[in-house]
Design a protein around this motif. Structure first.
Motif, PDB file in Angstrom:
ATOM      1  N   VAL A 143       0.839  -1.202   0.000  1.00  0.00           N
ATOM      2  CA  VAL A 143       0.000   0.000   0.000  1.00  0.00           C
ATOM      3  C   VAL A 143       0.875   1.253   0.000  1.00  0.00           C
ATOM      4  CG1 VAL A 143      -1.653   1.351   1.343  1.00  0.00           C
ATOM      5  CG2 VAL A 143      -1.960  -1.119   1.102  1.00  0.00           C
ATOM      6  N   GLY A 144       1.965   1.199   0.762  1.00  0.00           N
ATOM      7  CA  GLY A 144       2.882   2.326   0.800  1.00  0.00           C
ATOM      8  C   GLY A 144       3.521   2.591  -0.545  1.00  0.00           C
ATOM      9  N   MET A 145       3.864   1.524  -1.267  1.00  0.00           N
ATOM     10  CA  MET A 145       4.450   1.680  -2.594  1.00  0.00           C
ATOM     11  C   MET A 145       3.465   2.345  -3.554  1.00  0.00           C
ATOM     12  SD  MET A 145       6.525  -1.898  -3.160  1.00  0.00           S
ATOM     13  CE  MET A 145       6.746  -1.504  -4.895  1.00  0.00           C
ATOM     14  N   VAL A 146       2.218   1.899  -3.507  1.00  0.00           N
ATOM     15  CA  VAL A 146       1.201   2.488  -4.369  1.00  0.00           C
ATOM     16  C   VAL A 146       1.001   3.961  -4.017  1.00  0.00           C
ATOM     17  CG1 VAL A 146      -1.241   2.426  -5.009  1.00  0.00           C
ATOM     18  CG2 VAL A 146       0.031   0.285  -4.762  1.00  0.00           C
ATOM     19  N   THR A 147       1.007   4.268  -2.729  1.00  0.00           N
ATOM     20  CA  THR A 147       0.844   5.651  -2.288  1.00  0.00           C
ATOM     21  C   THR A 147       1.977   6.527  -2.803  1.00  0.00           C
ATOM     22  OG1 THR A 147      -0.284   4.912  -0.264  1.00  0.00           O
ATOM     23  CG2 THR A 147       0.611   7.158  -0.273  1.00  0.00           C
ATOM     24  N   MET A 148       3.203   5.996  -2.751  1.00  0.00           N
ATOM     25  CA  MET A 148       4.346   6.750  -3.255  1.00  0.00           C
ATOM     26  C   MET A 148       4.227   6.996  -4.760  1.00  0.00           C
ATOM     27  SD  MET A 148       7.587   5.159  -1.144  1.00  0.00           S
ATOM     28  CE  MET A 148       8.736   6.145  -2.097  1.00  0.00           C
ATOM     29  N   MET A 149       3.722   5.997  -5.484  1.00  0.00           N
ATOM     30  CA  MET A 149       3.535   6.163  -6.925  1.00  0.00           C
ATOM     31  C   MET A 149       2.509   7.250  -7.218  1.00  0.00           C
ATOM     32  SD  MET A 149       3.577   2.144  -8.088  1.00  0.00           S
ATOM     33  CE  MET A 149       3.166   2.529  -9.795  1.00  0.00           C
ATOM     34  N   ILE A 150       1.430   7.269  -6.444  1.00  0.00           N
ATOM     35  CA  ILE A 150       0.398   8.292  -6.628  1.00  0.00           C
ATOM     36  C   ILE A 150       0.961   9.682  -6.314  1.00  0.00           C
ATOM     37  CG2 ILE A 150      -1.805   9.159  -5.755  1.00  0.00           C
ATOM     38  CD1 ILE A 150      -2.614   6.236  -5.271  1.00  0.00           C
ATOM     39  N   CYS A 151       1.752   9.760  -5.241  1.00  0.00           N
ATOM     40  CA  CYS A 151       2.363  11.045  -4.884  1.00  0.00           C
ATOM     41  C   CYS A 151       3.318  11.519  -5.979  1.00  0.00           C
ATOM     42  CB  CYS A 151       3.120  10.911  -3.564  1.00  0.00           C
ATOM     43  SG  CYS A 151       2.037  10.710  -2.123  1.00  0.00           S
ATOM     44  N   SER A 152       4.027  10.551  -6.605  1.00  0.00           N
ATOM     45  CA  SER A 152       4.945  10.905  -7.694  1.00  0.00           C
ATOM     46  C   SER A 152       4.188  11.511  -8.869  1.00  0.00           C
ATOM     47  CB  SER A 152       5.721   9.670  -8.159  1.00  0.00           C
ATOM     48  OG  SER A 152       6.516   9.146  -7.119  1.00  0.00           O
ATOM     49  N   VAL A 153       3.058  10.905  -9.192  1.00  0.00           N
ATOM     50  CA  VAL A 153       2.240  11.422 -10.288  1.00  0.00           C
ATOM     51  C   VAL A 153       1.757  12.841  -9.970  1.00  0.00           C
ATOM     52  CG1 VAL A 153       0.089  11.123 -11.571  1.00  0.00           C
ATOM     53  CG2 VAL A 153       1.518   9.136 -11.065  1.00  0.00           C
ATOM     54  N   ILE A 154       1.351  13.051  -8.726  1.00  0.00           N
ATOM     55  CA  ILE A 154       0.885  14.385  -8.309  1.00  0.00           C
ATOM     56  C   ILE A 154       2.009  15.403  -8.421  1.00  0.00           C
ATOM     57  CG2 ILE A 154       0.036  15.742  -6.354  1.00  0.00           C
ATOM     58  CD1 ILE A 154      -1.459  13.240  -5.415  1.00  0.00           C
ATOM     59  N   LEU A 155       3.217  15.012  -7.962  1.00  0.00           N
ATOM     60  CA  LEU A 155       4.355  15.924  -8.036  1.00  0.00           C
ATOM     61  C   LEU A 155       4.709  16.244  -9.485  1.00  0.00           C
ATOM     62  CD1 LEU A 155       6.669  14.511  -5.215  1.00  0.00           C
ATOM     63  CD2 LEU A 155       5.472  16.707  -5.227  1.00  0.00           C
ATOM     64  N   TRP A 156       4.635  15.233 -10.347  1.00  0.00           N
ATOM     65  CA  TRP A 156       4.932  15.452 -11.756  1.00  0.00           C
ATOM     66  C   TRP A 156       3.950  16.463 -12.357  1.00  0.00           C
ATOM     67  CZ3 TRP A 156       6.762  10.636 -14.936  1.00  0.00           C
ATOM     68  CH2 TRP A 156       7.887  10.083 -14.317  1.00  0.00           C
ATOM     69  N   SER A 157       2.680  16.321 -11.962  1.00  0.00           N
ATOM     70  CA  SER A 157       1.664  17.235 -12.482  1.00  0.00           C
ATOM     71  C   SER A 157       1.871  18.662 -11.975  1.00  0.00           C
ATOM     72  CB  SER A 157       0.262  16.748 -12.091  1.00  0.00           C
ATOM     73  OG  SER A 157       0.067  16.826 -10.686  1.00  0.00           O
ATOM     74  N   MET A 158       2.637  18.795 -10.884  1.00  0.00           N
ATOM     75  CA  MET A 158       2.920  20.116 -10.322  1.00  0.00           C
ATOM     76  C   MET A 158       4.221  20.699 -10.877  1.00  0.00           C
ATOM     77  SD  MET A 158       1.882  19.303  -6.352  1.00  0.00           S
ATOM     78  CE  MET A 158       2.444  20.895  -5.757  1.00  0.00           C
ATOM     79  N   GLY A 159       4.833  19.971 -11.812  1.00  0.00           N
ATOM     80  CA  GLY A 159       6.041  20.481 -12.443  1.00  0.00           C
ATOM     81  C   GLY A 159       7.343  20.003 -11.852  1.00  0.00           C
ATOM     82  N   VAL A 160       7.286  18.984 -10.975  1.00  0.00           N
ATOM     83  CA  VAL A 160       8.502  18.464 -10.366  1.00  0.00           C
ATOM     84  C   VAL A 160       9.002  17.227 -11.112  1.00  0.00           C
ATOM     85  CG1 VAL A 160       9.556  17.805  -8.142  1.00  0.00           C
ATOM     86  CG2 VAL A 160       7.551  19.275  -8.176  1.00  0.00           C
ATOM     87  N   GLY A 161       8.400  16.943 -12.247  1.00  0.00           N
ATOM     88  CA  GLY A 161       8.755  15.760 -13.014  1.00  0.00           C
ATOM     89  C   GLY A 161      10.114  15.886 -13.687  1.00  0.00           C
ATOM     90  N   PRO A 162      10.528  14.838 -14.393  1.00  0.00           N
ATOM     91  CA  PRO A 162      11.846  14.840 -15.043  1.00  0.00           C
ATOM     92  C   PRO A 162      11.942  15.854 -16.175  1.00  0.00           C
ATOM     93  CG  PRO A 162      10.549  12.935 -15.739  1.00  0.00           C
ATOM     94  CD  PRO A 162       9.801  13.580 -14.622  1.00  0.00           C
ATOM     95  N   VAL A 163      13.132  16.442 -16.307  1.00  0.00           N
ATOM     96  CA  VAL A 163      13.422  17.364 -17.402  1.00  0.00           C
ATOM     97  C   VAL A 163      14.553  16.734 -18.222  1.00  0.00           C
ATOM     98  CG1 VAL A 163      14.207  19.665 -18.056  1.00  0.00           C
ATOM     99  CG2 VAL A 163      12.767  19.344 -16.023  1.00  0.00           C
TER     100      VAL A 163
END
Length: 206
Positions: free
Chosen positions: A181-201
């Protein structure tokens, strides 16, 4: 150094090492701070070097990340690993009473944290494969490390927590579930961060 020696023993003779870990009786801070901040650097530094120097396949194209982008993602990953392992340890400690783990609160706190630390050690060390982030190589090595971590979990709980294998199986299954569950939560948080502009450049000159 005594604590760090367990990192080797957990691979060479896990049963004996779990007994040694149980008898150490170090504090929560000792077992956590002597391992996790150091071992969590392995996948973060390896990943940073891999994606900036060697690159990876993405959509049929060889890509690299800019140093700034890779550094930000490495820092986020590092903090996430520290927090994630700490929370898994706290969950194990919280579940201890329900599964009848003997000992006072400080003892259970050490045992739960030690379990979280050493169970995640194979995955953290396997992060060295990120130096060359080829998809199937990373999936294979990290998958094998995850399997060994699950083995350590089911093998270690009855020894470290001093309980029957029947109760230990249920306890380990609950811990494994919360880990997933923690792994899935981290993946969801990663997607949220990416959508906020913290994704890979990506590097434009490659």
């Amino acid at each position: 150094m005594r604590l760090l020696s367990h990192t080797i023993g957990i691979f060479t003779n896990p049963d004996k090492e779990w007994q040694a870990i149980r008898s150490d009786r170090h504090s929560f801070l000792q077992v956590f701070l002597s391992h996790v901040p150091i071992l969590a650097l392995v996948p973060c530094i390896a990943g940073y070097i891999g994606v900036t120097q060697f690159g990876f396949e993405l959509g049929g194209h060889h890509s690299k990340l800019t140093p700034a982008s890779a550094g930000t993602l490495a820092l986020i990953t590092y903090i996430s690993l520290l927090v994630g392992i700490y929370l898994v340890g706290e969950f194990i400690n919280w579940m201890a009473k329900a599964y009848g783990v003997e000992g006072d609160e400080s003892t259970r706190h050490y045992e739960g944290t030690a379990l979280a630390v050493f169970v995640t050690t194979p995955v953290l060390l396997a992060g060295i494969v990120l130096l060359y982030p080829h998809l199937w190589l990373v999936v294979t090595v990290m998958g094998l490390a995850a399997i060994y971590s699950v083995y350590l979990l089911y093998e270690g709980i009855p020894i470290l927590m001093n309980m029957s294998k029947e109760r230990a199986f249920l306890y380990a299954s609950a811990v494994l579930t919360i880990g997933l569950v923690g792994m899935v939560t981290m993946m969801i948080c990663s997607v949220i961060l990416w959508s906020m502009g913290v994704g890979p450049v990506y590097q434009h000159n490659y």
